[in-house]
Design an enzyme around this catalytic site. Structure first.
Site, PDB file in Angstrom:
ATOM      1  N   ASN A 194       0.838  -1.201   0.000  1.00 26.42           N
ATOM      2  CA  ASN A 194       0.000   0.000   0.000  1.00 26.42           C
ATOM      3  C   ASN A 194       0.865   1.239   0.000  1.00 26.42           C
ATOM      4  OD1 ASN A 194       0.427  -0.722   3.060  1.00 26.42           O
ATOM      5  ND2 ASN A 194      -0.208   1.421   3.065  1.00 26.42           N
ATOM      6  N   CYS A 195       0.285   2.342  -0.520  1.00 29.03           N
ATOM      7  CA  CYS A 195       0.879   3.668  -0.385  1.00 29.03           C
ATOM      8  C   CYS A 195      -0.007   4.453   0.565  1.00 29.03           C
ATOM      9  CB  CYS A 195       1.034   4.345  -1.746  1.00 29.03           C
ATOM     10  SG  CYS A 195      -0.538   4.680  -2.567  1.00 29.03           S
ATOM     11  N   MET A 196      -0.013   5.782   0.492  1.00 28.06           N
ATOM     12  CA  MET A 196      -0.746   6.579   1.452  1.00 28.06           C
ATOM     13  C   MET A 196      -2.253   6.380   1.328  1.00 28.06           C
ATOM     14  SD  MET A 196      -0.482  10.686   2.167  1.00 28.06           S
ATOM     15  CE  MET A 196       1.267  10.535   2.538  1.00 28.06           C
ATOM     16  N   THR A 197      -2.750   6.171   0.098  1.00 26.10           N
ATOM     17  CA  THR A 197      -4.202   6.080  -0.100  1.00 26.10           C
ATOM     18  C   THR A 197      -4.630   4.817  -0.827  1.00 26.10           C
ATOM     19  OG1 THR A 197      -4.049   7.286  -2.194  1.00 26.10           O
ATOM     20  CG2 THR A 197      -4.429   8.587  -0.206  1.00 26.10           C
ATOM     21  N   ARG A 198      -3.709   4.126  -1.505  1.00 24.21           N
ATOM     22  CA  ARG A 198      -4.099   3.029  -2.383  1.00 24.21           C
ATOM     23  C   ARG A 198      -3.581   1.683  -1.903  1.00 24.21           C
ATOM     24  NH1 ARG A 198      -2.367   5.645  -8.088  1.00 24.21           N
ATOM     25  NH2 ARG A 198      -0.953   6.788  -6.728  1.00 24.21           N
TER      26      ARG A 198
END
Length: 476
Positions: A31-35
């Site tokens: 994951n990244c910050m939102t996805r």
């Protein structure tokens, strides 16, 4: 329709799992910050329509065997570990490992189809892990400046300054470590060579007829030094006998890369860093509203493509050279246009429950400058609102650029946040209060322009007649 369980990470993971084809279909979950980034073995097993319709899912982006599921900040950090257990919990056999490796290679190749895209991804991987420290130190620096301006707690100011400046004085070392790690070298050797650029003793070294200065070249010099160190180290690993490798390779790496850095890279990187600062100054001094309009209008497409992270080295260089980056407050106006456009869509579709719920879920993140949920969940699927959101951001950037040309230049002391979250990190030529006012004026302009243009010109055939049970074109 299943209940909304976005606050229950195991529940969300359990709902996502069958829609992604079950545990056997997962090869990796990150994951990244939102996805949520999921790689699958068989893309045809993914139930895309049901996945997009799941409460809490703000958007889905597909790229070969890779799926990016937009869940928003906070939620994605909780769901990713829960879902990753299924990807990691299968039987560890030679066949399973081979299949997983093949799927990962295919997904990587699909995402990074060009050398330029691969380079930008690697640059982002070097600097993104540093953002939390940049934010923390930037806020502390802002607090120290505020106390100094108010002439309060004079005994505390030096301590705050030390807390804020310690990381920035050694950021070259962290950049060197991350660069070596990303390009296949030993992180500590990359950091050791990059540390040469900030060692106080370099002021006794002469290169190209000039005395060097500690920190000359900034993060650009550190990145280049670590790249050279990685190349030297990998060359040594292939040629030095294993019995001597532990002694010879580190020594040769530090010696060769260190000397190249001192007598070439630092001077060249210093020239480039100075040019970056002068370009930013002249851009705002001479371009003003026009420069701000263009920068604010083009930033959303960069965010959509993930290319905005390639600007991080430029921001970091400006912070090291001038104490702040004057580009970030202008680029942040793109998020304001996006928020205004989303509010217009919300107003124009009073009977469309699914779209309005998506906007309500994504709007808080949008106000804090995290635009991906609104991009992938609202404006981009609708099409025209994405364009009008860019226009709204352009107007906001134009206001900030115009005020900068008139002498009210605003910069950010750290990178990472935007939107409302950038207020504590602002620094201006006329003090923090004027800086907040200038930035706030840009945000309000971006909100208003994005809303008005989207409301009257951005909806196309989508209107109030859209039924509650239907979703606009592109949202499924």
């Amino acid at each position: 329709m299943p209940p909304d369980t976005t606050d229950d990470a195991p529940g969300v993971a359990a709902l996502l799992l069958p829609l992604l084809g079950g545990p056997a279909n997962l090869t990796s979950v990150t994951n990244c910050m939102t996805r949520l980034r999921v790689t699958v073995r068989d893309p045809s097993a993914v139930r895309r329509g049901e996945l997009r319709a799941l409460p809490g899912v703000l958007g889905v982006v597909e790229d070969g065997t890779a799926f990016q599921i937009v869940l928003g900040p906070g939620t994605v950090a909780k769901v990713a570990p829960e879902l990753a257990q299924y990807a990691e919990g299968g039987p560890v056999t030679a066949r399973a490992l081979a299949e997983r490796g093949a799927a990962l290679r295919a997904a990587r190749k699909a995402r990074n189809a060009t050398p330029a895209k691969e380079l930008l991804r690697r640059i982002a991987q070097i600097f993104v892990p540093l953002i939390p420290a940049l934010i923390g130190c930037g806020i502390v620096a802002g607090l120290a400046g505020l106390l100094a301006n108010l002439h309060r707690l004079p005994g505390l100011a030096p301590g705050l300054a030390a807390c804020a400046s310690g990381f920035m004085s050694l950021i070259a070392v962290f950049v060197g470590c991350n660069t070596a790690k990303e390009f296949g070298g030993t992180p500590v050797l990359g950091g050791a060579v990059a540390a040469v650029t900030v060692f106080p003793g370099v002021e006794r070294v002469t290169a190209f007829g000039e005395r060097l200065a500690p920190g000359q070249g900034g993060v650009l010099g550190a990145l280049a030094a670590a790249l050279i160190a990685t190349r030297v180290e990998r060359w040594c690993r292939r040629r030095v006998p294993e019995a001597l490798d532990v002694l010879v390779t580190p020594a040769v790496t530090v010696l060769v890369a260190g000397l190249v850095t001192l007598y070439g890279l630092m001077y060249a990187a210093g020239v480039v860093a100075t040019a970056v600062g002068r370009f930013a100054d002249r851009l705002l001094a001479n371009g003003g509203a026009a420069a701000g309009f263009v920068l604010g209008g083009l930033f959303l497409p960069l965010v959509m493509l993930g290319l905005h992270q390639a600007l991080i080295p430029i921001h970091a260089t400006l912070i090291q050279e001038q104490g702040c980056t004057v580009l970030l407050p202008i680029l942040a106006m793109a998020g304001a246009g996006q928020v205004g456009a989303a509010l217009a869509v919300y107003a124009r579709l009073p009977h469309n429950g699914p779209v309005r719920r998506t906007i309500r879920s994504a709007l808080p993140a949008g106000l804090l400058g995290i635009g991906e949920p609104l991009i992938y969940g609202v404006s981009l699927p609708l099409g025209r609102p994405f364009v009008t959101a860019c226009v709204g951001g352009a107007f906001g950037g134009g206001v900030v650029g115009l005020l900068a040309q008139w002498g009210d230049r605003v910069g950010a002391t750290a990178i990472g946040p935007s939107g409302w979250a950038l207020f504590p990190l602002l620094q201006g030529t006329h003090g923090p209060v004027r800086a907040v006012a200038v930035y706030g004026a840009g945000l309000l302009t971006g909100y208003a322009a994005g809303f008005v243009i989207t409301y009257f010109f951005g909806m196309g055939k989508v209107s109030e007649a859209t039924k509650a049970s239907e979703e606009p074109a592109g949202i499924s």
